[in-house]
Design an enzyme around this catalytic site. Sequence first.
Site, PDB file in Angstrom:
ATOM      1  N   GLY A   1      43.199   6.824  49.899  1.00  0.00           N
ATOM      2  CA  GLY A   1      44.135   6.692  51.010  1.00  0.00           C
ATOM      3  C   GLY A   1      43.943   7.816  52.005  1.00  0.00           C
ATOM      4  O   GLY A   1      43.530   8.920  51.647  1.00  0.00           O
ATOM      5  N   SER A   2      44.265   7.559  53.264  1.00  0.00           N
ATOM      6  CA  SER A   2      44.247   8.627  54.261  1.00  0.00           C
ATOM      7  C   SER A   2      45.530   9.451  54.134  1.00  0.00           C
ATOM      8  O   SER A   2      46.407   9.144  53.338  1.00  0.00           O
ATOM      9  CB  SER A   2      44.118   8.028  55.662  1.00  0.00           C
ATOM     10  OG  SER A   2      42.850   7.418  55.786  1.00  0.00           O
ATOM     11  N   GLY A   3      45.604  10.520  54.925  1.00  0.00           N
ATOM     12  CA  GLY A   3      46.761  11.415  54.839  1.00  0.00           C
ATOM     13  C   GLY A   3      46.457  12.666  54.041  1.00  0.00           C
ATOM     14  O   GLY A   3      47.313  13.537  53.894  1.00  0.00           O
ATOM     15  N   HIS A   4      45.210  12.745  53.509  1.00  0.00           N
ATOM     16  CA  HIS A   4      44.796  13.919  52.726  1.00  0.00           C
ATOM     17  C   HIS A   4      43.765  14.754  53.470  1.00  0.00           C
ATOM     18  O   HIS A   4      43.084  15.574  52.869  1.00  0.00           O
ATOM     19  CB  HIS A   4      44.193  13.481  51.389  1.00  0.00           C
ATOM     20  CG  HIS A   4      45.052  12.562  50.597  1.00  0.00           C
ATOM     21  ND1 HIS A   4      46.329  12.893  50.225  1.00  0.00           N
ATOM     22  CD2 HIS A   4      44.832  11.316  50.117  1.00  0.00           C
ATOM     23  CE1 HIS A   4      46.862  11.894  49.531  1.00  0.00           C
ATOM     24  NE2 HIS A   4      45.980  10.921  49.462  1.00  0.00           N
TER      25      HIS A   4
ATOM     26  N   LYS B   1      39.414   9.435  42.644  1.00  0.00           N
ATOM     27  CA  LYS B   1      40.615  10.102  42.154  1.00  0.00           C
ATOM     28  C   LYS B   1      41.402   9.109  41.287  1.00  0.00           C
ATOM     29  O   LYS B   1      41.488   7.918  41.626  1.00  0.00           O
ATOM     30  CB  LYS B   1      41.492  10.583  43.322  1.00  0.00           C
ATOM     31  CG  LYS B   1      40.763  11.562  44.261  1.00  0.00           C
ATOM     32  CD  LYS B   1      41.683  12.286  45.231  1.00  0.00           C
ATOM     33  CE  LYS B   1      42.438  11.414  46.207  1.00  0.00           C
ATOM     34  NZ  LYS B   1      41.580  10.592  47.087  1.00  0.00           N
TER      35      LYS B   1
ATOM     36  N   ASP C   1      42.996   2.968  43.573  1.00  0.00           N
ATOM     37  CA  ASP C   1      41.644   3.480  43.821  1.00  0.00           C
ATOM     38  C   ASP C   1      40.706   3.069  42.696  1.00  0.00           C
ATOM     39  O   ASP C   1      39.589   2.595  42.925  1.00  0.00           O
ATOM     40  CB  ASP C   1      41.642   5.016  43.903  1.00  0.00           C
ATOM     41  CG  ASP C   1      42.255   5.535  45.202  1.00  0.00           C
ATOM     42  OD1 ASP C   1      42.805   4.723  45.963  1.00  0.00           O
ATOM     43  OD2 ASP C   1      42.179   6.754  45.439  1.00  0.00           O
TER      44      ASP C   1
ATOM     45  N   HIS D   1      50.953  12.348  47.200  1.00  0.00           N
ATOM     46  CA  HIS D   1      51.409  11.162  47.935  1.00  0.00           C
ATOM     47  C   HIS D   1      52.898  11.212  48.232  1.00  0.00           C
ATOM     48  O   HIS D   1      53.558  10.176  48.327  1.00  0.00           O
ATOM     49  CB  HIS D   1      51.068   9.881  47.162  1.00  0.00           C
ATOM     50  CG  HIS D   1      49.606   9.678  47.023  1.00  0.00           C
ATOM     51  ND1 HIS D   1      48.891  10.143  45.939  1.00  0.00           N
ATOM     52  CD2 HIS D   1      48.700   9.114  47.862  1.00  0.00           C
ATOM     53  CE1 HIS D   1      47.607   9.844  46.103  1.00  0.00           C
ATOM     54  NE2 HIS D   1      47.462   9.229  47.248  1.00  0.00           N
TER      55      HIS D   1
END
Lengths: 328, 328
Positions: A53-56, A104, A109, A214
């Site tokens: 996921g993006s945001g990391h 991860k 994922d 998250h």
Amino acid sequence: MKKFIDNPATLLETSLQGFAKAHADIVELHTEPNFVCRKQRKKGRVALISGGGSGHEPLHAGFVGYGMLDAACPGQIFTSPTPDQMLAAAEAVDGGAGVLFIVKNYAGDVMNFEMAAEMLVGPNASVLVNDDVSLPKDHPIGRRGVAGTVIVEKIVGAAAEQGYDLAACKSLGDRVVGATASMGIALSSCTVPALGRPTFEIAEDEIEIGVGIHGERGRETGKLVTASEMVEQIAGHIQEELNPGAGQAVLLHVNGFGATPLVELHLVYELAWQYWQKRGLNIQRALVGSFTTSLDMAGCSLTLTLLDEEMLRLWDAPVNTAALRWGC
Amino acid sequence: MKKFIDNPATLLETSLQGFAKAHADIVELHTEPNFVCRKQRKKGRVALISGGGSGHEPLHAGFVGYGMLDAACPGQIFTSPTPDQMLAAAEAVDGGAGVLFIVKNYAGDVMNFEMAAEMLVGPNASVLVNDDVSLPKDHPIGRRGVAGTVIVEKIVGAAAEQGYDLAACKSLGDRVVGATASMGIALSSCTVPALGRPTFEIAEDEIEIGVGIHGERGRETGKLVTASEMVEQIAGHIQEELNPGAGQAVLLHVNGFGATPLVELHLVYELAWQYWQKRGLNIQRALVGSFTTSLDMAGCSLTLTLLDEEMLRLWDAPVNTAALRWGC
């Protein structure tokens, strides 16, 4: 919600365009499906692909480049990428020596990378990162992959660059995962743009101990204490997990979650350094900064990797990515 | 106040210890008085020294190293360093070709650097950075020095490394300052540890336009609008100031203030890129990240530097510091 944003639905796409333009010397952005890959590719070496996921950010696209990843597949914010992204990325970067996926440990994922691996024609393998010791070892879905992912990507990336074959990269990756433990503390929640409000409420005198990346709550809510006490607490869990011998060479990584300034991260590094120095460890390498973030969460994590000579040599090898760069 | 901190009185010292340990390959920390200087020093070149209040990390200590600063003098949080720091730093790094001070235009910094310059035996000069166009040109104490400082330090640092003499470094620095304009927007205030609460109150639907980097209010309080509208607004002031011709080569820098995640900074970069691309500029180089911060403030600034061939060549020259590294 206070953010630099036009529309949650287009945030990722616009941000990726900006990222690709700002680092056009290193990466290329492909769309439909989205993946970021190296501009210069070399045949004959194992190709490393990660994603999530993006945001990391900068994880993972910020680690695409010489000596690290060949491609990264960004999902929507905190949402797994889809198998077609991984397949398209693999097709673009496979140099004939196979593909190694670095994943991860999150259910979505894992499922989607497994699906991609099954559909992929040609040799491939996966390394599952599960360095978060805030969950018990026998947790039903296993421990989460957090800031230790960067260490795995750097060390295995250097190995692939140096011509390690697929089996050797996979085995090295598993070894780095086994030698790595992380734990984090959040001082605030984060705000997912599509939701528009913090994912949890937390009082002015509370902290979340043992958080993932998250915006989920930690394993417990604690009272706000000094940085020294916070470091003692999470370092203690890591110490217990890895149980390093005296004189053990280690890499100590302090990772900011996105809204914690460097002045605090360096303070935490100093306190963690003192903690492990007292326990006789040989702290040979450091990484301090916001590398595996959780949007605008305030907080940080500690990661310790027990280094052997091979891992140290590969850590030191040249790397040229948007977010990690040395020796070239 | 929620921070990783033991005690506001020792925060800076402990953080500097951590910084110096994490980057022991590049820097040395000296105390009483505090300054950070390069580990490897070379005789015969102009020595560049900067400094200012802490809380802007990685500025300035993060830019000490090959191809950039020789030393940095950190004051307490948002407090000018004292002349004895600058003198001790100058004594340590002067390689016989003179000392160039790079000073952000704040009354305390200017006064203390001037005092140091007067007391210093040996040739020295100063470059005053005043890139913040949110204040009028005829402001009584002049415009503030903000994120453009990094650009000045990088370009002049490369020149000093290449053997430019003191007069040439000073003249180049003035030229870069003249070619650089910045403006920022804050979504939140920041919390100075010694104060323990935000330095200003701001509503959930308000932003501060034209802020400095010390948690002061901006030139006006506006309503929260889209990122595109925010970019249009601050880019407009920069455009008006520099008035670049079509085809002008530029460096575009998006700087985070400390609590704004990369996913937003890259979105802002894309929007600013579009803004100036539409106006015919040739955006040749990019810098996106949190380089000149204001503790835990959410917000960002845009900086535009009009590049000539010499400045571009010096920007691209090798640099090896904690926070900026390429080509070596």
